[in-house]
Design an enzyme around this catalytic site. Sequence first.
Site, PDB file in Angstrom:
ATOM      1  CD  GLU A  60      -1.685  -2.416   1.513  1.00 32.65           C
ATOM      2  OE1 GLU A  60      -0.513  -2.616   1.915  1.00 32.65           O
ATOM      3  OE2 GLU A  60      -2.529  -3.332   1.447  1.00 32.65           O
ATOM      4  CG  HIS A 129      -9.804  -7.366   7.403  1.00 25.68           C
ATOM      5  ND1 HIS A 129      -9.147  -8.212   8.267  1.00 25.68           N
ATOM      6  CD2 HIS A 129      -9.052  -7.345   6.269  1.00 25.68           C
ATOM      7  CE1 HIS A 129      -8.069  -8.688   7.681  1.00 25.68           C
ATOM      8  NE2 HIS A 129      -7.981  -8.176   6.463  1.00 25.68           N
TER       9      HIS A 129
END
Length: 325
Positions: A60, A129
Amino acid sequence: MSLMRYAEALNAALREEMQRDPSVFIFGEDIGRYGGVFKVTRGLMEEFGESRVRDTPISEQALTAMAVTAAMSGTRPILEIMYADFIPLTLDALVNQASIYDYIWKGQVAMPFVLRTQGGGGAGAGAQHSKALDAMLAHIPGIKVVAPATPADAKGMLKSAIRDQQPVVFLEHKLLYNMRAEVPDDADFLVPLGKAATVREGEHVSIFATSRMVHESLKAAEALEKDGISAEVVDLRSLRPLDVGTIRASVAKTNHAVAVNEGWRFCGYASELSATIMELCFDDLDAPVARVTLPDMAIPYSEPLEMAVLPNADKIRDAVLKTVA
């Protein structure tokens, strides 16, 4: 108009903008052949090829730096970060590069890129998450942060974000992807960034909500009718820039306000919203602004515990009843 799921509306926006502008391209983990973990990019690699729809390794931090560089080079990249929980890995590129480019380059270089990601709880995805990191992102000046709550807004706001000259973080919610509603077919259908929408008119209290919490607020408003309370619900849609004009007009009418956000309470987005309302609307308020948020804790994996900690319609109704008492 077509009946579309939220995910299909996003897909339509991406397809239309890629057809319109050859400088638009998409990249991220599993967004090509697999079509994205939530199938938002399904079919785009087959239509536009691997040069404009690129699968990437998991990194990322590197991907966000690539988006910054690509935007400075004259293209319009769209980066998908699979879960908002991984946003902390992108912060160096966002905070130290993307957000201050205008100052450093004296306005000579544009930074037109979109970072799409999804967050929020309710899907049993666990503590790693399920986060809503709205406040962390909206804290950064120089970056726009938006969170559409309906399929039509998902399409219109994503198209506006892609055409914007500034970096835009586009926050989706995993529980909204299957929501169906009418969506305009017009290829130039745009929803302006920075403009809130009053989705329910009311007289006694204003509920200001973001993303999925808009729908929980509408449920709360229906329940409050039985209590004799007319609640106005405002979908902020854009977290930064914030539409303070719509907020001030609503509070001037109802004299009570509740801020609803799925992020954490301490230093959270609802806290910023509450402070803004207090500063701008103090003379119109008959009571302090109430907040409905996630408690300051990790989101449990256990479904009963997860549902117990998430903000919902019952908690919003309780906050309204205390505020207008």
